[in-house]
Motif scaffolding. Structure first.
Motif, mmCIF file in Angstrom:
data_model
loop_
_atom_site.group_PDB
_atom_site.id
_atom_site.type_symbol
_atom_site.label_atom_id
_atom_site.label_comp_id
_atom_site.label_asym_id
_atom_site.label_seq_id
_atom_site.Cartn_x
_atom_site.Cartn_y
_atom_site.Cartn_z
ATOM 1 N N ALA A 3 0.810 -1.212 0.000
ATOM 2 C CA ALA A 3 0.000 0.000 0.000
ATOM 3 C C ALA A 3 0.840 1.256 0.000
ATOM 4 C CB ALA A 3 -0.951 -0.011 1.198
ATOM 5 N N ILE A 4 1.963 1.223 0.738
ATOM 6 C CA ILE A 4 2.729 2.451 0.959
ATOM 7 C C ILE A 4 3.908 2.582 0.013
ATOM 8 C CG2 ILE A 4 4.410 1.571 2.624
ATOM 9 C CD1 ILE A 4 2.402 4.865 2.831
ATOM 10 N N ARG A 5 4.211 1.526 -0.743
ATOM 11 C CA ARG A 5 5.453 1.540 -1.516
ATOM 12 C C ARG A 5 5.469 2.666 -2.554
ATOM 13 N NH1 ARG A 5 5.288 -3.310 -3.342
ATOM 14 N NH2 ARG A 5 6.643 -4.231 -1.757
ATOM 15 N N THR A 6 4.329 2.921 -3.241
ATOM 16 C CA THR A 6 4.305 3.938 -4.299
ATOM 17 C C THR A 6 4.355 5.351 -3.723
ATOM 18 O OG1 THR A 6 3.004 2.459 -5.717
ATOM 19 C CG2 THR A 6 2.989 4.801 -6.266
ATOM 20 N N ALA A 7 3.531 5.592 -2.702
ATOM 21 C CA ALA A 7 3.448 6.947 -2.149
ATOM 22 C C ALA A 7 4.678 7.293 -1.323
ATOM 23 C CB ALA A 7 2.176 7.087 -1.293
ATOM 24 N N ARG A 8 5.078 6.371 -0.449
ATOM 25 C CA ARG A 8 6.206 6.645 0.447
ATOM 26 C C ARG A 8 7.122 5.433 0.504
ATOM 27 N NH1 ARG A 8 5.613 10.794 4.155
ATOM 28 N NH2 ARG A 8 7.778 10.247 4.683
ATOM 29 N N PRO A 9 8.026 5.291 -0.432
ATOM 30 C CA PRO A 9 8.931 4.134 -0.391
ATOM 31 C C PRO A 9 9.831 4.148 0.836
ATOM 32 C CG PRO A 9 9.589 5.711 -2.103
ATOM 33 C CD PRO A 9 8.248 6.121 -1.629
ATOM 34 N N ASP A 10 10.095 5.311 1.400
ATOM 35 C CA ASP A 10 10.928 5.377 2.601
ATOM 36 C C ASP A 10 10.234 4.725 3.779
ATOM 37 O OD1 ASP A 10 9.039 7.491 2.350
ATOM 38 O OD2 ASP A 10 10.024 8.529 4.027
ATOM 39 N N LEU A 11 8.919 4.882 3.869
ATOM 40 C CA LEU A 11 8.162 4.244 4.955
ATOM 41 C C LEU A 11 8.059 2.744 4.726
ATOM 42 C CD1 LEU A 11 5.318 6.853 5.563
ATOM 43 C CD2 LEU A 11 7.515 6.615 6.740
ATOM 44 N N ALA A 12 8.047 2.330 3.454
ATOM 45 C CA ALA A 12 8.030 0.895 3.170
ATOM 46 C C ALA A 12 9.311 0.239 3.698
ATOM 47 C CB ALA A 12 7.872 0.667 1.667
ATOM 48 N N LEU A 13 10.442 0.939 3.591
ATOM 49 C CA LEU A 13 11.702 0.420 4.138
ATOM 50 C C LEU A 13 11.653 0.335 5.648
ATOM 51 C CD1 LEU A 13 14.261 2.324 1.853
ATOM 52 C CD2 LEU A 13 13.531 -0.075 1.701
ATOM 53 N N ARG A 14 10.911 1.256 6.255
ATOM 54 C CA ARG A 14 10.751 1.211 7.723
ATOM 55 C C ARG A 14 10.030 -0.062 8.139
ATOM 56 N NH1 ARG A 14 10.349 6.630 9.506
ATOM 57 N NH2 ARG A 14 9.669 5.864 11.565
ATOM 58 N N LEU A 15 9.120 -0.535 7.317
ATOM 59 C CA LEU A 15 8.430 -1.793 7.621
ATOM 60 C C LEU A 15 9.425 -2.955 7.597
ATOM 61 C CD1 LEU A 15 5.103 -1.316 5.596
ATOM 62 C CD2 LEU A 15 5.304 -1.544 8.077
ATOM 63 N N ASP A 16 10.377 -2.862 6.675
ATOM 64 C CA ASP A 16 11.412 -3.911 6.656
ATOM 65 C C ASP A 16 12.230 -3.889 7.946
ATOM 66 O OD1 ASP A 16 10.536 -4.558 4.137
ATOM 67 O OD2 ASP A 16 12.071 -3.385 3.092
ATOM 68 N N ASP A 17 12.525 -2.692 8.445
ATOM 69 C CA ASP A 17 13.273 -2.580 9.710
ATOM 70 C C ASP A 17 12.485 -3.178 10.863
ATOM 71 O OD1 ASP A 17 15.239 -1.302 8.291
ATOM 72 O OD2 ASP A 17 14.560 0.728 8.825
ATOM 73 N N ILE A 18 11.170 -2.894 10.878
ATOM 74 C CA ILE A 18 10.320 -3.430 11.950
ATOM 75 C C ILE A 18 10.282 -4.959 11.872
ATOM 76 C CG2 ILE A 18 7.937 -3.552 12.784
ATOM 77 C CD1 ILE A 18 7.653 -0.606 11.982
ATOM 78 N N ALA A 19 10.194 -5.479 10.631
ATOM 79 C CA ALA A 19 10.192 -6.945 10.474
ATOM 80 C C ALA A 19 11.503 -7.540 10.995
ATOM 81 C CB ALA A 19 9.980 -7.298 9.006
ATOM 82 N N ALA A 20 12.619 -6.845 10.740
ATOM 83 C CA ALA A 20 13.922 -7.339 11.228
ATOM 84 C C ALA A 20 13.981 -7.296 12.748
ATOM 85 C CB ALA A 20 15.042 -6.497 10.614
ATOM 86 N N LEU A 21 13.475 -6.235 13.382
ATOM 87 C CA LEU A 21 13.479 -6.115 14.836
ATOM 88 C C LEU A 21 12.600 -7.185 15.476
ATOM 89 C CD1 LEU A 21 13.314 -2.230 15.239
ATOM 90 C CD2 LEU A 21 15.293 -3.727 15.653
ATOM 91 N N SER A 22 11.400 -7.413 14.874
ATOM 92 C CA SER A 22 10.518 -8.449 15.449
ATOM 93 C C SER A 22 11.149 -9.830 15.291
ATOM 94 C CB SER A 22 9.140 -8.398 14.789
ATOM 95 O OG SER A 22 9.239 -8.730 13.398
ATOM 96 N N SER A 23 11.826 -10.039 14.153
ATOM 97 C CA SER A 23 12.491 -11.331 13.944
ATOM 98 C C SER A 23 13.628 -11.511 14.947
ATOM 99 C CB SER A 23 13.031 -11.402 12.511
ATOM 100 O OG SER A 23 13.730 -12.612 12.304
ATOM 101 N N ALA A 24 14.367 -10.423 15.244
ATOM 102 C CA ALA A 24 15.450 -10.483 16.247
ATOM 103 C C ALA A 24 14.882 -10.793 17.620
ATOM 104 C CB ALA A 24 16.216 -9.161 16.251
ATOM 105 N N TRP A 25 13.739 -10.206 17.946
ATOM 106 C CA TRP A 25 13.108 -10.484 19.254
ATOM 107 C C TRP A 25 12.757 -11.942 19.366
ATOM 108 C CZ3 TRP A 25 7.902 -11.995 19.907
ATOM 109 C CH2 TRP A 25 7.500 -12.115 21.228
ATOM 110 N N ARG A 26 12.241 -12.533 18.322
ATOM 111 C CA ARG A 26 11.871 -13.937 18.381
ATOM 112 C C ARG A 26 13.125 -14.841 18.470
ATOM 113 N NH1 ARG A 26 7.711 -12.147 14.946
ATOM 114 N NH2 ARG A 26 9.054 -12.416 13.109
#
Length: 498
Positions: free
Chosen positions: A103-126
């Motif tokens: 949803a956000i990739r076209t309008a705000r690709p920078d925020l889409a990268l933030r989702l990748d960071d969040i996925a990495a942090l949640s994966s690190a927590w697990r």
């Protein structure tokens, strides 16, 4: 006079006006189209991109919290049921992250990268906390959560929570900015629409004014000048401005006016010659005729009894011919004056005209034992002397051309639309239908002059008088016996209202 070659034709003026209208309208419509495209883009950004991403981030946070709560509960109780939110939450997390990222990739690709960071942090927590803790509890078969583990897990999960909070804040900021842009573009579209409407009104009004000045006003001026000329002012020169066609039309009308003026002058000269001829006919020609008639009568009286019968017959023929020539000249003169020598037209009472005619014919009526029936007759506008001549001729003919029975003459009138239809009928010898037009031709006679006196000009005079007054006259051919003449005269409304 205006030179038409220096003027644009109306077609070119019309094309220029329409071209300007099309260019301005197309520019305004293009601006509105661009604004509408921006409006659509802003709406999509708010409703289909940033807005849904905000909602998905909130759901993502909820899913991660459920996972953290499930792991904590399992560590405290060793109950496997607490791992259900943890297991299901990972699948939901993956779906939500994919949807938010799309949803956000076209309008705000920078925020889409933030989702990748969040996925990495949640994966690190697990990997660093949740999975080892779950293995430890399974191995021990009892709760294994200690203070150090709690602090370490909280620190790892706070990194995820803080990243989500920061992303949520950035999404809120982006949403507010997109909504403001949407409102701005919507206002822009509104203003452009209003501006386009106002511009079109101004353009249409401007084109109307221009067309009026370059087309309608010249045509109106030309029409006014043409009416002035048609009213009789042939000396007025027709000169108009405007497009080439209007100027050319004005020049054609002026050429026609010049030709008419020339013809009028020729007609005046011809009328003057006719008046001179009428004067000669009424004076100079009649004078020798009177002398011929007078001297023939003197010869007849002086040498009466000295001439043989043939000589006296010749003298009578000469006297009769001279007298008939005088009557013929007077009738012809009267015929030529109808419509040429005019007098003021007044409201004439037709009943009074017929009464005067009957008074003049009273001796003939009494001698023949005639009966004249007169119906209700209206008043009309015209020259009384001429209209009286019409009734006099028609009634006189009805008395003249009678049959074996005493003459019966009927005079009536009936309104038919805008005209009065007058009828003069008799029970006389009648006229065959094939002579219905011939009887109105000047000097045309249906009988020998010895049988019925006259010059054959009476009915021609009636037609000329009636047509001069705006009517028509004809012989009614649908009558079984006798003769019926009908003629029309215009109705005078103000007379009828009095």
């Amino acid at each position: 006079m205006t030179d038409y070659r220096t003027r644009w034709p109306a077609s070119r003026l019309l094309i220029a006006a329409v071209t300007i209208l099309i260019i301005v309208s197309a520019s305004a419509i293009t601006a509105i189209a661009v604004a509408l495209a921006d409006l659509t883009e802003a709406r999509v950004e708010v409703l289909d991109e940033i807005g849904p991403t905000r909602r998905l981030v909130i759901e993502l946070e909820g899913t991660l919290v459920d996972q953290e709560t499930g792991v904590r509960g399992f560590a405290l109780t060793a109950n496997p049921d607490f791992l259900t939110p943890y297991s299901n939450g990972q699948d939901a997390e993956k779906q939500i992250e994919d949807a938010a990222r799309a949803a956000i990739r076209t309008a705000r690709p920078d925020l889409a990268l933030r989702l990748d960071d969040i996925a990495a942090l949640s994966s690190a927590w697990r990997l660093e906390f949740a999975e080892p803790l779950i293995v430890q509890v399974h191995a021990a078969g009892s709760p294994q959560l200690v203070a150090n583990d709690t602090e370490r897990g909280k620190a790892l999960f706070d990194r995820v929570r803080n990243a989500l909070s920061a992303l949520r804040g950035d999404l809120n900021t982006a949403f507010d900015a997109s909504r403001d842009r949407l409102d701005e573009v919507a206002d822009q579209v509104l203003y452009l629409s209003i501006g386009l409407g106002a511009l079109l009104v101004v353009i249409i009004a401007g084109v109307a004014i221009v067309l009026y000045r370059i087309l309608i006003a010249p045509l109106t001026g030309l029409a006014a000048q043409v009416r002035r000329v048609s009213a009789g002012d042939f000396t007025h020169e027709v000169d108009v401005n405007g497009p080439r066609e209007t100027v050319m039309l004005g020049q054609d009308v002026d050429t026609m006016r010049t030709r008419i003026l020339r013809d009028v002058e020729e007609l005046r000269r011809s009328n003057a010659e006719l008046e001179q001829f009428a004067y000669v006919a009424s004076h100079d020609l009649q004078e020798p005729l009177r002398k011929v008639a007078s001297f023939c009568q003197l010869l007849e009286r002086r040498y009466s009894g000295q001439l043989d019968e043939r000589g006296e017959q010749y003298l009578r023929f000469a006297v009769d011919g001279a007298k008939r020539m005088q009557v013929l000249i007077n009738d012809l003169l009267a015929f030529s004056r109808v419509g040429r020598i005019t007098r003021e037209q007044t409201v004439v009472d037709c009943a009074e005209l017929v009464r005067q005619v009957l008074d003049n014919q009273s001796e003939t009526i009494e001698r023949l034992g005639a009966v004249v029936e007169v119906g209700e007759l209206p008043s009309v506008r015209g020259e009384g002397s001429l209209l009286g001549g019409v009734f006099g001729n028609l009634i006189g003919n009805a008395l003249k051309f009678h049959g074996t029975e005493p003459p019966l003459v009927r005079v009536s009138a009936q309104r038919t639309g805008e005209f009065w239809t007058f009828t003069v009928s008799d029970n006389g010898i009648g006229i065959e239908p094939e002579y219905a037009e011939r009887v109105f031709v000047i000097f045309q006679r249906l009988h020998h002059k010895d049988d019925y006196p006259g010059t054959g000009i009476g009915l021609a005079m009636c037609r000329k008088i009636v047509e001069y007054h705006g009517g028509t006259i004809w012989l009614a051919s649908d009558r079984e016996a006798g003769t019926t003449f009908e003629f029309t005269l215009p109705v005078v409304e103000d007379v009828q209202d009095e």
